[in-house]
Design an enzyme around this catalytic site. Structure first.
Site, PDB file in Angstrom:
ATOM      1  N   LYS B  80       0.853  -1.193   0.000  1.00 24.12           N
ATOM      2  CA  LYS B  80       0.000   0.000   0.000  1.00 24.12           C
ATOM      3  C   LYS B  80       0.889   1.243   0.000  1.00 24.12           C
ATOM      4  O   LYS B  80       1.874   1.304   0.755  1.00 24.12           O
ATOM      5  CB  LYS B  80      -0.890  -0.015   1.249  1.00 24.12           C
ATOM      6  CG  LYS B  80      -1.946   1.094   1.282  1.00 24.12           C
ATOM      7  CD  LYS B  80      -2.821   0.987   2.541  1.00 24.12           C
ATOM      8  CE  LYS B  80      -3.975   1.985   2.521  1.00 24.12           C
ATOM      9  NZ  LYS B  80      -4.852   1.856   3.696  1.00 24.12           N
ATOM     10  N   SER B 160      -9.795   2.077   2.502  1.00 24.99           N
ATOM     11  CA  SER B 160      -8.852   2.727   1.622  1.00 24.99           C
ATOM     12  C   SER B 160      -7.858   1.791   0.931  1.00 24.99           C
ATOM     13  O   SER B 160      -7.302   2.157  -0.099  1.00 24.99           O
ATOM     14  CB  SER B 160      -8.054   3.754   2.428  1.00 24.99           C
ATOM     15  OG  SER B 160      -7.261   3.101   3.414  1.00 24.99           O
ATOM     16  N   SER B 184     -10.312  -0.046   6.805  1.00 22.66           N
ATOM     17  CA  SER B 184      -9.650   0.083   5.497  1.00 22.66           C
ATOM     18  C   SER B 184      -8.953  -1.162   4.987  1.00 22.66           C
ATOM     19  O   SER B 184      -8.523  -1.198   3.848  1.00 22.66           O
ATOM     20  CB  SER B 184      -8.637   1.237   5.535  1.00 22.66           C
ATOM     21  OG  SER B 184      -9.295   2.460   5.362  1.00 22.66           O
TER      22      SER B 184
END
Lengths: 483, 495
Positions: B80, B160, B184
């Site tokens: 990420k 996210s 997330s």
């Protein structure tokens, strides 16, 4: 109570001080970066200090220990649980956009400091709190025509903010407070107290009121960097406020700067966004929890502090509180005195240390560590006075020679033939000569003008080039003049 | 072996295959590098690092040959883009971090590389991890590899960690790192039909992860099976003296825990999670999950989490408050974007106006407001008090049960761009997940089945602090019972 006389009557000045004292430590409060003074700009900056993304603070145990030690030195409550908060505001020299500080729960609570005032008087001033916080960086506005440069070397350096109660009433008291605080910090080794290098800075809160009335609106004078300037700025600020009120105006609460060149305070450009710091507990740091054992262990290792040392000097050596106060101001001075006084008359030792020795030191602008006359050497001089080798008057001359040459007193006395003459025979002969040469004065003395005694002493000393033992001169003169 | 066979295997199978020398780390890396390139239309990556992947794989092959294989030797992962990676562009999906190449490596990724993993690139996300749809990324939205049956309109992968979830679901990576501040990891795992776990707060270091809300953020793994997730977590976790909130506890062998089964475990079913308006198929899946665990020998127990209904508003005060402070460092002074101005304040304003997207600005403003003098007590302080109650609810619950089962999200993946005009509707995505962040507890999402439209739906397992082992055991039992084998059509699933 000390009051200032204004046009319409007396005014009382109310003063509270906030001192930022840089913690003596090898690394910063929340990073491992170094803290040396005067390093190349931005050479002592870790990613944490620069506020880089993803960086996290880790508390430096040394700084915590120093804060606790200082708190104990201020006879303050140590809070076993304290919390680090973020104080949010934007400025280019504040890399993270917030300062880590302590707000609602500081590490040290209420304490006391005793001021030594003129004439040996003393009084207590309350300490409100001591908290730990990070310093910001430094903006340099003179390196480029349109831009400011930022030096982050100080960013993250540990500061102790020591806040007093508004207990002071004169600039002298404020000066005495700072001197005493600096003295305690230096004794403890928690701050070097060097205001020129910025390791101790003072914000002064000043307000005025009619005696007995409510507190007036205060103004804060930021970042004053010497004790003299603190006193000057308070004097100026108090008179400024009195003049405004007496002219029918009101004081606006504001932050002011002291211009040491002009000797006046002036309003700082107010920053709109600086008013709401939006404090909240820093989520990157857990509450700081100390054990009583940790505090006790620090307490057990504390040095003797100025107040205790002063009391001991009075009790143990029979010094006056004033002399004792002068001697304990700096730990090095007190240690020097004790070395001189060891096995000698302490009052004589104190007189020499606070008298000629300090005078020469001040004149040379030297710290005690660089004195050309050691405690041992000064003790040697005192020994020569004690055993009658030299007179007190000659000793001053010998001391000056010691300061210049670094030689021991005995060597100088020997080299220069300054040995005191204690031979009663030769002293008697000198006295007889003086009396013969001044027969008229002898007659006057004998008819009652005994003030002339000093004249005869002076003449005899002159005749012996100052070497005659003054005690013997006195004794023999008295006898012979009496006839 | 075909390249597609190398990307469609599990992480555990890849590990075993590499150890047995059925294929090389280089082949595995090449297959994934090719899959990343082939899947670019999903926009799952902000930065691809094929050269790094090949170099790391070559080192892995050398080590395997030398008999020095490490626990994740040669395993290709997506990272990420909230994790700082040394020398590699790190953006947090924000314009304001333009050109930012950290000179340091986050602890979690450093742990993964030390374990032998291979970096494929930096996965897309919502800007600064603020969002539940991946629509707020400055680098454009990620598409979910799944489609509704008979409908080719693009769907959100969730957020996210949407890029991470899409990359794993689309067989571009064997696993990925995510971060979870309010759901997330779990919500995108649910939307993409994969497994993700938010570990206990303090289990994984936050050092080097771009901060969103420090008291809630926690890194965790995302993968296609519970076993793969357990393997990754074992290597990501561990005490880090550089993070004051990192906990000094030994890291258990999570993979080993899976085989213990769930017999005798008491599974809490919180009655407050029956929320009006929840689609029937979500409710049905939940009941199905309860039945599976019962069949496996666990005992469902109804519990109460009375303050759960306050969790979402509490979260949306605390998270923006911390974010407003954490994001203050993006001021144009030291790194990233700078938009000049006549004064320092103007430079800040111009930089932040241009550098932050609408959702980030919204949260910074909310956060600044709730922390401001005069409102602090009414909002932030009150939220902290409610948070303490939520923690207490869980403490009470875990005296009676060993784990808690809930749905992960209130819906399946929705259309890309939907709900963007209604922030409150968007925030409701986190309704089941935020409590675990507020309480700092571990939470896992595991695929439970498909919606009527053929989209994955996840079940969430919550556990006691630092008891990821039980959470993973329960997740493993659900995974077995569910037998979830569906795949997105693009990687060979039924269309």
């Amino acid at each position: 109570m000390s009051l200032i006389e204004g046009r319409t009557g007396s005014w009382e000045v109310v003063i509270g001080l906030e001192v930022h004292a840089q913690v003596v430590s090898h690394s910063k409060l929340f990073s491992g970066a170094a803290t040396a003074f005067g390093a190349e700009p931005n050479s002592q900056v870790s990613f944490v200090d620069a506020g880089m993304p993803g960086m996290l603070p880790v508390i430096n145990a040394v700084c915590v220990r120093q804060a606790v030690l200082t708190g104990l030195g201020l006879e303050a409550e140590i809070n076993l649980v304290s919390v680090f908060d973020r104080k949010n505001y934007f400025y280019a020299d504040l890399p993270a956009g917030y300062q880590i500080s302590q707000f609602t729960r500081p590490i040290v609570g209420k304490g006391t400091i005793v001021l030594d005032l003129a004439g040996g008087a003393s009084r207590s001033v309350g300490i409100t709190r001591l908290h730990l916080e990070q310093d910001a960086g430094k903006s340099m506005h003179d390196q480029h025509p349109t831009m400011s440069y930022i030096d982050l070397n100080r960013s993250g350096v540990a500061l102790m903010e020591i806040v007093s109660e508004p207990d002071m009433r004169t600039s002298e008291e404020a000066g005495a407070y700072l001197k005493k605080l600096r003295s305690i910090l230096r004794y403890l080794g928690t701050c070097d107290g060097n205001m020129e290098e910025g390791s101790m800075r003072c914000d002064c809160n000043v307000s005025v009121r009619r005696p007995g009335e409510e507190l007036g609106t205060r103004c804060e004078i930021k970042n004053v960097n010497s004790i003299r300037f603190v006193m000057q700025s308070i004097e100026y600020e108090a008179r400024r406020q009195i003049a405004i009120i007496e002219d029918g105006g009101t004081i606006r609460q504001e932050t002011r700067l002291f211009d040491s060149g002009k000797g006046e305070t002036r309003s700082m450009r107010s920053k709109e966004h600086a008013h709401d710091y939006r404090y909240f507990p820093d989520p990157d740091l857990l509450p700081l929890i100390l054990t009583q054992e940790f505090v006790d262990e620090i307490k057990a290792g504390m040095p003797e502090l100025p107040d205790a040392k002063k009391a001991r000097f009075v009790a143990e050596y029979g010094l006056t509180p004033y002399d004792a106060g002068v001697l304990v101001g700096e730990q090095e001075n007190a240690a020097f005195f004790e070395a001189v006084a060891r096995g000698r008359d302490p009052k004589l030792a104190a007189n020499w240390v606070t008298g000629d020795f300090f005078a020469f030191l001040n004149k040379a602008g030297k710290p005690i560590a660089e004195s050309p006359v050691s405690a041992e050497a000064l003790g040697g001089l005192i020994d020569l006075i004690r055993d009658g080798t030299i007179s007190g008057r000659l000793a001053k001359e010998v001391f000056e020679a010691m300061w210049e040459t670094g030689k021991p007193a005995a060597v100088i006395v020997e080299e220069r033939g300054l040995k005191q003459d204690s031979d009663t025979g030769s002293i008697e002969a000198s006295i007889d000569q003086v009396m013969a040469a001044n027969a008229d004065k002898v007659a006057e003395y004998r008819s009652g003008k005994d003030k002339l005694f000093g004249f005869f002493v002076g003449q005899v000393m002159k005749a012996t080039q100052g070497k005659a033992n003054p005690a013997l001169v006195n004794e023999i003169l008295k006898r012979k003049l009496a006839g | 072996m075909h390249a597609s066979d190398l990307t469609d295997i599990t992480l555990a199978d890849a590990r075993d295959g590499l150890a047995a020398k059925r294929f090389s780390a280089a082949e595995l890396a090449d297959a994934h590098v090719a899959a990343v390139a082939a899947g670019r239309s999903l926009n799952a990556f902000i930065t691809e690092t094929p050269d790094q992947a090949r170099a790391m794989a070559a080192e892995s092959d050398r080590r395997i040959a030398a008999g020095e294989a490490r626990p994740l030797e040669g395993i290709p992962l997506a990272i990420k883009d909230l994790f700082c990676t040394e020398g590699v562009l790190t953006t947090a999906a924000s314009h304001i971090l333009d050109g930012f190449r950290p000179a340091y490596e986050s602890t979690v990724t450093a742990n993964l590389w030390r374990a032998g993993a291979v970096m494929l690139g930096k996965a897309n996300l919502d800007e600064f991890a603020m969002g539940s749809s991946n629509m707020t990324s400055y680098h454009g939205a990620v598409e979910n590899p799944w489609r509704r049956q008979g409908d080719n309109r693009p769907l959100t992968p969730g957020g996210s960690s949407g890029g991470s979830a899409a990359a794993v679901a689309a067989r571009m990576a064997l696993g990925a790192t995510g971060t979870d501040t309010g759901g997330s990891i779990r919500q995108p795992a649910s939307f993409c039909g994969i497994v993700g776990i938010k570990p206990t707060y303090g289990r994984c270091s936050r050092w080097g992860i771009v901060a969103f809300a420090s008291s809630l953020d926690q890194a965790g793994p995302m993968a296609r099976t519970v076993r793969d997730t357990a393997i990754l977590l074992g290597q990501m976790a561990g005490h880090d003296p550089k993070d004051s909130t990192s906990v000094d506890l030994p890291v258990p062998d999570f993979e080993k825990a899976l085989d213990q089964g769930v017999r005798g475990l008491r599974i809490g079913i919180p009655r407050e999670y029956r929320i009006e308006g929840t689609p029937p198929e979500i409710e049905a899946l939940w009941q199905q999950g309860i039945a599976w665990l019962k069949d496996a020998g666990a005992e469902p127990v109804e519990i109460s989490l009375p303050h759960a209904r306050h969790a979402l508003p509490t979260y949306y005060i605390i998270a923006p408050a911390e974010a407003s402070s954490n994001l203050a460092r993006y001021d144009g002074v030291r790194f990233g974007l700078r938009v000049p101005g006549q004064t320092l304040d103007e430079m800040y304003e111009n930089t932040r106006a241009a550098g932050f997207g609408a959702e980030v600005k919204r949260r910074v403003l909310i956060g600044t407001y709730v922390l401001s003098a005069g409102y602090y007590d009414a909002y932030y302080l009150k939220a902290q008090r409610v948070r303490a109650r939520i923690v207490e609810d869980f403490r009470n619950a875990f005296e009676k049960v060993d784990a808690i089962l809930t749905p992960t999200a209130p819906s399946a993946a929705f259309g890309l761009g939907d709900k963007m005009d209604d922030p409150i509707a968007m925030y409701l995505n986190d309704i089941f997940t935020v409590t675990a962040n507020l309480a700092g507890l571990p939470g896992l999402s595991v695929p439970g089945g498909l919606s009527a439209e053929g989209l994955p739906l996840g079940l969430q397992v919550l556990g006691r602090a630092f008891d990821e082992e039980t959470v993973l055991r329960v997740g493993h039992a659900i995974e077995r019972a569910a037998g979830f084998t569906a795949k997105p059509a693009s990687v060979g699933g039924a269309a």
